[in-house]
Design a protein around this motif. Structure first.
Motif, PDB file in Angstrom:
ATOM      1  N   THR A   1     -28.611 -14.683  18.909  1.00  0.00           N
ATOM      2  CA  THR A   1     -28.787 -13.398  19.743  1.00  0.00           C
ATOM      3  C   THR A   1     -27.474 -12.415  19.269  1.00  0.00           C
ATOM      4  OG1 THR A   1     -27.129 -14.539  21.185  1.00  0.00           O
ATOM      5  CG2 THR A   1     -29.197 -14.735  22.002  1.00  0.00           C
ATOM      6  N   ALA A   2     -26.580 -12.888  18.680  1.00  0.00           N
ATOM      7  CA  ALA A   2     -25.476 -11.815  18.134  1.00  0.00           C
ATOM      8  C   ALA A   2     -26.115 -11.219  16.918  1.00  0.00           C
ATOM      9  CB  ALA A   2     -24.234 -12.632  17.585  1.00  0.00           C
ATOM     10  N   ILE A   3     -26.896 -12.087  16.173  1.00  0.00           N
ATOM     11  CA  ILE A   3     -27.499 -11.357  14.977  1.00  0.00           C
ATOM     12  C   ILE A   3     -28.693 -10.425  15.484  1.00  0.00           C
ATOM     13  CG2 ILE A   3     -29.265 -11.554  13.073  1.00  0.00           C
ATOM     14  CD1 ILE A   3     -27.618 -14.199  12.503  1.00  0.00           C
ATOM     15  N   GLY A   4     -29.127 -10.737  16.511  1.00  0.00           N
ATOM     16  CA  GLY A   4     -30.609  -9.677  17.133  1.00  0.00           C
ATOM     17  C   GLY A   4     -29.827  -8.613  17.778  1.00  0.00           C
ATOM     18  N   LEU A   5     -28.650  -8.669  18.213  1.00  0.00           N
ATOM     19  CA  LEU A   5     -27.955  -7.622  18.574  1.00  0.00           C
ATOM     20  C   LEU A   5     -27.525  -6.439  17.624  1.00  0.00           C
ATOM     21  CD1 LEU A   5     -27.068  -6.542  21.595  1.00  0.00           C
ATOM     22  CD2 LEU A   5     -24.820  -7.405  20.994  1.00  0.00           C
ATOM     23  N   ALA A   6     -26.930  -7.172  16.404  1.00  0.00           N
ATOM     24  CA  ALA A   6     -26.826  -6.249  15.292  1.00  0.00           C
ATOM     25  C   ALA A   6     -27.738  -5.636  14.802  1.00  0.00           C
ATOM     26  CB  ALA A   6     -25.864  -7.039  14.256  1.00  0.00           C
TER      27      ALA A   6
END
Length: 264
Positions: free
Chosen positions: A46-51
Motif C-alpha cells: 500500500t505504501a508503494i501504491g501511495l507513492a
C-alpha cells in the motif's frame, strides 16, 4: 519554508476517508515530500501504491516491523524481498524495521534474526534503514556494529532517549535521529538533550502520523501539516530560525534518502 515528513503512515485506514484533504493541507503547510514506511507485507504494497498515486511527493519504504515479527518471519521476509528487485522496486528505504521489547519478548530471537536479515538487505541494496527501537538499544547497536563499515545510513526513528543514548547512536556516522511531536510535549527532555549532544545536521523531522500529534494538537490524529509545530519548538531549542531548522533538516533528509532527491 519547506520541510519533509520522513515518517508518516499515510497509507493507514485512519486517512482512508480524507487522504486528498490531508495531502492538500500538507502542501499548503509547505511539506514538500512525505516518506511512507511499511510495517508488513500488506503495508509495503500500500505504501508503494501511495507513492505511485502521488509521484514525486510520496515515497515508499518496505519492511517488517518488529511488532509484526512472528514464527513465520522467514516466509514474510521472503515475500517482502520481491519489492527489492531492481525491476519492480520503487522504494527509497528499508523500513520500518528494528527491535521492540517494550510489550513482550515472546519473539525476541525472531526479532533479532529478522532485523539482522533486513540490515543485510540494506547493505546489499544500498537502501537506507528506517529503524524502530524500544527497550532494545543495546541489542540493536550490537547488530549494527557487525555491519558498521558497510551500512549506507538511515534514521533512528522517534528518538526519545537521553544524552548517552544519543551519543551512542550518533557513532553510526551515516545515521540521523528522527524527531517528531514528542519534542513539544510538556514533560519531554528532548529540548535540553538534543542541543547538548546532537548537531542540527544529524536530525530529520517526522510525524509518525497518525500517532503522536504535537502540542497544541496532542490527542488528535497527527498529519504532515502539523510538523510546523515541531519546527517551531526545535528552532527555540537550538536558538536558530525556523527557516534554518527547516532548511537543514530537509537537506539532511535528502542526504540520507538520495533516491527521494533524484526522483524529484
Amino acid at each position: 519554508m519547506k520541510y519533509i515528513d520522513t515518517h508518516c503512515h499515510l497509507d493507514g485506514e485512519e486517512f482512508a476517508t480524507d487522504l486528498e484533504a490531508v495531502i492538500q493541507r500538507a502542501r499548503e503547510a509547505c511539506c514538500e515530500k512525505i516518506f511512507v514506511p511499511a510495517i508488513d507485507l500488506k503495508s509495503s504494497a500500500t505504501a508503494i501504491g501511495l507513492a505511485r498515486l502521488y509521484p514525486g511527493y510520496c515515497y515508499a519504504m518496505a519492511g517488517l516491523h518488529p511488532e509484526e515479527v512472528r514464527a513465520d518471519w522467514r516466509e514474510q521476509l521472503s515475500l517482502l524481498s520481491s519489492h527489492l528487485s531492481p525491476l519492480s522496486s520503487s522504494i527509497i528505504a528499508i523500513g520500518e524495521v528494528g527491535l521492540d521489547f517494550y510489550w513482550s519478548r515472546e519473539f525476541e530471537q525472531e526479532q533479532l534474526a529478522a532485523f539482522e536479515e533486513q540490515v543485510r538487505w540494506s547493505v546489499e541494496t544500498r537502501l537506507p534503514l528506517m529503524i524502530h527501537c524500544r527497550k532494545a538499544q543495546n541489542e540493536l547497536v550490537a547488530i549494527l556494529k557487525k555491519y558498521v563499515k558497510n551500512l549506507p545510513g538511515g534514521v533512528f526513528h522517534c528518538f526519545t532517549g537521553n544524552e548517552q543514548e544519543a551519543r551512542q547512536l550518533l557513532e553510526f556516522e551515516n545515521f540521523v535521529l528522527g524527531i517528531g511531536g514528542v519534542l513539544t510535549f510538556k514533560k519531554s527532555h528532548l529540548p535540553e538533550v538534543l542541543p547538548a549532544v546532537v548537531p542540527l545536521d544529524r536530525i530529520v523531522l517526522e510525524t509518525d502520523a497518525p500517532y503522536m500529534a504535537p502540542v497544541p494538537l496532542r490527542g488528535q490524529r497527527n498529519e504532515p501539516a502539523y510538523v510546523r509545530h515541531v519546527i517551531t519548538r526545535m528552532a527555540e531549542a537550538y536558538g536558530v530560525s525556523e527557516d534554518e531548522t527547516a532548511a537543514q533538516t530537509t537537506a539532511n533528509a535528502l542526504r540520507i534518502f538520495p533516491l527521494a532527491n533524484q526522483e524529484s
